[in-house]
Scaffold this motif. Structure first.
Motif, PDB file in Angstrom:
ATOM      1  N   GLY A   1       0.778  -1.226   0.000  1.00 22.28           N
ATOM      2  CA  GLY A   1       0.000   0.000   0.000  1.00 22.28           C
ATOM      3  C   GLY A   1       0.808   1.273   0.000  1.00 22.28           C
ATOM      4  N   SER A   2       0.315   2.269   0.724  1.00 23.42           N
ATOM      5  CA  SER A   2       0.832   3.633   0.600  1.00 23.42           C
ATOM      6  C   SER A   2       2.055   3.919   1.455  1.00 23.42           C
ATOM      7  CB  SER A   2      -0.273   4.621   0.991  1.00 23.42           C
ATOM      8  OG  SER A   2      -0.654   4.417   2.349  1.00 23.42           O
ATOM      9  N   THR A   3       2.477   2.970   2.290  1.00 20.39           N
ATOM     10  CA  THR A   3       3.561   3.258   3.232  1.00 20.39           C
ATOM     11  C   THR A   3       4.575   2.119   3.274  1.00 20.39           C
ATOM     12  OG1 THR A   3       2.055   4.564   4.605  1.00 20.39           O
ATOM     13  CG2 THR A   3       4.108   3.847   5.628  1.00 20.39           C
ATOM     14  N   ILE A   4       5.844   2.485   3.306  1.00 19.03           N
ATOM     15  CA  ILE A   4       6.960   1.552   3.475  1.00 19.03           C
ATOM     16  C   ILE A   4       7.781   2.041   4.652  1.00 19.03           C
ATOM     17  CG2 ILE A   4       9.022   0.536   2.411  1.00 19.03           C
ATOM     18  CD1 ILE A   4       7.834   1.282  -0.315  1.00 19.03           C
ATOM     19  N   ALA A   5       8.147   1.145   5.559  1.00 16.78           N
ATOM     20  CA  ALA A   5       8.975   1.512   6.715  1.00 16.78           C
ATOM     21  C   ALA A   5      10.086   0.484   6.858  1.00 16.78           C
ATOM     22  CB  ALA A   5       8.134   1.568   7.975  1.00 16.78           C
ATOM     23  N   GLY A   6      11.342   0.946   6.866  1.00 17.80           N
ATOM     24  CA  GLY A   6      12.460   0.017   6.891  1.00 17.80           C
ATOM     25  C   GLY A   6      13.513   0.347   7.930  1.00 17.80           C
TER      26      GLY A   6
END
Length: 230
Positions: A152-157
Protein backbone atom coordinates in the motif's frame (compact mmCIF):
# COMPACT_ATOMS: atom_id res chain seq x y z
CA UNK A 1 40.91 28.80 -7.14
CA UNK A 2 39.12 26.73 -9.82
CA UNK A 3 38.73 23.87 -7.37
CA UNK A 4 37.30 26.24 -4.75
CA UNK A 5 34.76 27.68 -7.20
CA UNK A 6 33.72 24.19 -8.28
CA UNK A 7 33.17 23.17 -4.65
CA UNK A 8 31.05 26.28 -4.00
CA UNK A 9 28.86 25.51 -7.03
CA UNK A 10 28.30 21.94 -5.84
CA UNK A 11 27.21 23.15 -2.40
CA UNK A 12 24.82 25.72 -3.89
CA UNK A 13 23.04 23.02 -5.92
CA UNK A 14 21.97 21.09 -2.81
CA UNK A 15 19.34 22.25 -0.36
CA UNK A 16 19.08 20.59 3.04
CA UNK A 17 16.18 20.43 5.48
CA UNK A 18 18.09 22.37 8.10
CA UNK A 19 20.26 25.38 7.28
CA UNK A 20 22.84 24.47 9.89
CA UNK A 21 26.11 23.14 8.54
CA UNK A 22 26.01 19.35 8.21
CA UNK A 23 28.70 17.66 10.30
CA UNK A 24 29.20 13.90 10.34
CA UNK A 25 31.37 11.92 12.70
CA UNK A 26 32.38 8.26 12.48
CA UNK A 27 32.11 5.58 15.11
CA UNK A 28 33.83 2.27 14.59
CA UNK A 29 30.89 0.24 15.85
CA UNK A 30 27.89 2.29 14.79
CA UNK A 31 28.65 4.26 11.62
CA UNK A 32 27.57 7.86 11.31
CA UNK A 33 26.51 9.67 14.46
CA UNK A 34 24.28 12.64 13.60
CA UNK A 35 24.86 15.81 15.60
CA UNK A 36 21.90 17.78 16.91
CA UNK A 37 20.27 19.69 14.05
CA UNK A 38 22.03 17.72 11.34
CA UNK A 39 20.09 17.22 8.12
CA UNK A 40 19.42 13.64 7.04
CA UNK A 41 17.51 14.69 3.91
CA UNK A 42 18.78 16.89 1.08
CA UNK A 43 17.03 17.77 -2.15
CA UNK A 44 17.00 19.55 -5.47
CA UNK A 45 14.98 22.44 -3.96
CA UNK A 46 13.87 23.71 -0.59
CA UNK A 47 10.26 23.66 -1.82
CA UNK A 48 10.46 19.94 -2.64
CA UNK A 49 11.98 19.10 0.74
CA UNK A 50 9.17 21.02 2.45
CA UNK A 51 6.44 19.51 0.26
CA UNK A 52 7.50 15.97 1.03
CA UNK A 53 8.33 16.75 4.64
CA UNK A 54 5.49 14.65 6.08
CA UNK A 55 5.91 11.87 3.52
CA UNK A 56 9.61 11.14 3.96
CA UNK A 57 11.10 10.51 7.40
CA UNK A 58 14.49 9.35 8.65
CA UNK A 59 14.84 8.63 12.35
CA UNK A 60 18.45 8.11 13.39
CA UNK A 61 19.25 5.71 16.26
CA UNK A 62 15.74 4.26 16.16
CA UNK A 63 17.07 0.99 17.60
CA UNK A 64 19.98 0.37 19.96
CA UNK A 65 23.11 -1.66 19.29
CA UNK A 66 21.65 -4.43 21.47
CA UNK A 67 18.38 -4.43 19.50
CA UNK A 68 20.29 -4.60 16.23
CA UNK A 69 22.14 -7.62 17.64
CA UNK A 70 18.84 -9.32 18.55
CA UNK A 71 17.53 -8.88 15.00
CA UNK A 72 20.77 -10.19 13.48
CA UNK A 73 20.77 -13.27 15.71
CA UNK A 74 17.36 -14.18 14.32
CA UNK A 75 18.19 -13.37 10.71
CA UNK A 76 21.76 -14.56 10.16
CA UNK A 77 21.21 -18.36 10.41
CA UNK A 78 18.66 -18.29 7.60
CA UNK A 79 20.54 -15.80 5.45
CA UNK A 80 23.78 -17.83 5.64
CA UNK A 81 22.00 -20.68 3.86
CA UNK A 82 21.38 -18.47 0.82
CA UNK A 83 23.77 -17.26 -1.87
CA UNK A 84 23.98 -13.66 -3.01
CA UNK A 85 22.23 -13.22 -6.35
CA UNK A 86 23.40 -10.82 -9.00
CA UNK A 87 20.23 -10.75 -11.03
CA UNK A 88 16.61 -10.11 -10.10
CA UNK A 89 13.29 -11.04 -11.68
CA UNK A 90 12.60 -7.40 -12.58
CA UNK A 91 16.27 -6.30 -12.68
CA UNK A 92 15.80 -4.00 -9.66
CA UNK A 93 18.42 -5.43 -7.27
CA UNK A 94 22.05 -6.51 -7.75
CA UNK A 95 24.05 -8.53 -5.21
CA UNK A 96 21.38 -9.54 -2.70
CA UNK A 97 19.85 -12.22 -0.53
CA UNK A 98 16.28 -11.95 0.67
CA UNK A 99 13.71 -13.71 2.78
CA UNK A 100 10.35 -13.11 4.44
CA UNK A 101 9.65 -13.70 8.09
CA UNK A 102 6.29 -14.03 9.81
CA UNK A 103 7.20 -15.03 13.37
CA UNK A 104 9.81 -13.37 15.60
CA UNK A 105 11.10 -13.78 19.12
CA UNK A 106 9.67 -11.43 21.74
CA UNK A 107 12.50 -8.81 21.68
CA UNK A 108 12.33 -8.49 17.88
CA UNK A 109 8.54 -8.44 17.83
CA UNK A 110 8.64 -5.51 20.27
CA UNK A 111 10.98 -3.63 17.92
CA UNK A 112 8.72 -4.27 14.93
CA UNK A 113 5.67 -3.18 16.91
CA UNK A 114 7.40 0.17 17.53
CA UNK A 115 7.97 0.49 13.80
CA UNK A 116 4.35 -0.31 12.99
CA UNK A 117 2.98 2.03 15.67
CA UNK A 118 5.00 4.94 14.32
CA UNK A 119 4.72 4.34 10.58
CA UNK A 120 1.14 3.16 10.06
CA UNK A 121 -2.25 4.53 11.17
CA UNK A 122 -3.89 2.59 13.96
CA UNK A 123 -5.93 -0.28 12.53
CA UNK A 124 -4.23 -0.11 9.13
CA UNK A 125 -4.14 -3.62 7.57
CA UNK A 126 -0.50 -4.69 7.28
CA UNK A 127 1.25 -7.08 4.95
CA UNK A 128 1.84 -10.12 7.17
CA UNK A 129 5.38 -11.24 6.23
CA UNK A 130 8.22 -8.83 7.00
CA UNK A 131 10.58 -8.48 4.03
CA UNK A 132 14.30 -8.88 4.79
CA UNK A 133 16.81 -7.74 2.15
CA UNK A 134 20.53 -8.42 2.57
CA UNK A 135 22.75 -6.37 0.21
CA UNK A 136 26.34 -7.43 -0.35
CA UNK A 137 28.96 -4.66 -0.08
CA UNK A 138 29.07 -4.62 -3.87
CA UNK A 139 25.28 -4.79 -4.14
CA UNK A 140 22.84 -1.99 -4.84
CA UNK A 141 19.17 -1.34 -5.54
CA UNK A 142 18.30 0.27 -8.86
CA UNK A 143 15.66 3.02 -9.22
CA UNK A 144 12.19 1.49 -8.99
CA UNK A 145 8.69 1.94 -7.58
CA UNK A 146 7.28 -1.00 -5.64
CA UNK A 147 4.24 -2.56 -7.27
CA UNK A 148 0.95 -1.17 -5.95
CA UNK A 149 -0.56 -4.64 -6.42
CA UNK A 150 1.40 -6.04 -3.48
CA UNK A 151 1.76 -3.20 -0.98
CA UNK A 152 0.00 0.00 0.00
CA UNK A 153 0.83 3.63 0.60
CA UNK A 154 3.56 3.26 3.23
CA UNK A 155 6.96 1.55 3.47
CA UNK A 156 8.98 1.51 6.72
CA UNK A 157 12.46 0.02 6.89
CA UNK A 158 15.12 -0.55 9.55
CA UNK A 159 18.74 -0.25 8.37
CA UNK A 160 21.21 -2.72 9.87
CA UNK A 161 25.02 -3.11 9.64
CA UNK A 162 25.83 -0.12 7.42
CA UNK A 163 25.10 3.52 6.67
CA UNK A 164 23.74 4.08 3.17
CA UNK A 165 22.20 6.65 0.84
CA UNK A 166 18.68 6.28 -0.54
CA UNK A 167 17.87 8.44 -3.56
CA UNK A 168 14.34 9.41 -4.60
CA UNK A 169 13.75 10.81 -8.11
CA UNK A 170 10.41 12.04 -9.45
CA UNK A 171 9.29 9.58 -12.06
CA UNK A 172 8.30 12.16 -14.68
CA UNK A 173 10.90 14.84 -13.82
CA UNK A 174 14.45 13.72 -13.03
CA UNK A 175 15.38 17.27 -11.92
CA UNK A 176 13.35 16.74 -8.73
CA UNK A 177 15.15 14.50 -6.27
CA UNK A 178 15.85 13.81 -2.61
CA UNK A 179 18.82 12.07 -1.01
CA UNK A 180 18.25 10.36 2.34
CA UNK A 181 21.18 9.69 4.65
CA UNK A 182 20.28 6.41 6.38
CA UNK A 183 22.61 5.86 9.33
CA UNK A 184 23.08 2.37 10.69
CA UNK A 185 20.21 1.47 13.06
CA UNK A 186 17.95 4.18 11.63
CA UNK A 187 14.35 3.91 10.44
CA UNK A 188 13.12 5.37 7.16
CA UNK A 189 9.48 5.86 6.15
CA UNK A 190 8.08 6.64 2.67
CA UNK A 191 4.43 7.60 2.29
CA UNK A 192 1.91 8.60 -0.39
CA UNK A 193 3.44 10.79 -3.14
CA UNK A 194 7.00 9.81 -2.16
CA UNK A 195 5.93 6.19 -2.40
CA UNK A 196 3.95 6.33 -5.68
CA UNK A 197 5.49 9.15 -7.73
CA UNK A 198 9.20 8.84 -6.91
CA UNK A 199 11.58 6.00 -7.70
CA UNK A 200 13.85 4.94 -4.83
CA UNK A 201 17.26 3.29 -4.91
CA UNK A 202 20.19 2.44 -2.65
CA UNK A 203 23.41 3.81 -4.11
CA UNK A 204 26.50 1.74 -4.85
CA UNK A 205 29.42 2.16 -2.49
CA UNK A 206 31.39 4.13 -5.07
CA UNK A 207 28.42 6.52 -5.56
CA UNK A 208 27.52 6.81 -1.86
CA UNK A 209 28.03 10.53 -1.21
CA UNK A 210 25.82 12.85 0.85
CA UNK A 211 26.26 16.63 0.63
CA UNK A 212 29.74 16.13 -0.79
CA UNK A 213 30.91 13.70 1.90
CA UNK A 214 31.66 10.06 1.21
CA UNK A 215 29.43 7.63 3.15
CA UNK A 216 31.07 4.17 2.95
CA UNK A 217 28.57 1.44 2.10
CA UNK A 218 29.22 -2.00 3.56
CA UNK A 219 26.99 -5.04 3.73
CA UNK A 220 23.50 -3.78 4.60
CA UNK A 221 20.38 -5.56 5.83
CA UNK A 222 17.00 -3.86 5.68
CA UNK A 223 13.94 -5.09 7.58
CA UNK A 224 10.89 -3.71 5.78
CA UNK A 225 7.26 -3.44 6.87
CA UNK A 226 4.46 -2.54 4.45
CA UNK A 227 0.72 -2.05 4.59
CA UNK A 228 -1.78 -3.70 2.29
CA UNK A 229 -3.20 -1.95 -0.79
CA UNK A 230 -6.44 -0.10 -0.11
Amino acid sequence: MKLLLAAIKRVQKTVVRTRRQCRLSSRANSGLAPHRGEALISGSSWELVQRLGTQVEVRAAFITEEEEGALLRELEPGLRKKRYKFDHWDDAIHGYRETERVSWGAPCEEILQRVRSLAFPEGSPLLGPVHVLDLDKTGYIKPHIDSVKFCGSTIAGLCLLSDSIMRLVKEDCSKEWLDLLLPRRSLYILRDEARYNFTHEILKDEESVFNGQKVPRHRRISVICRNLPS
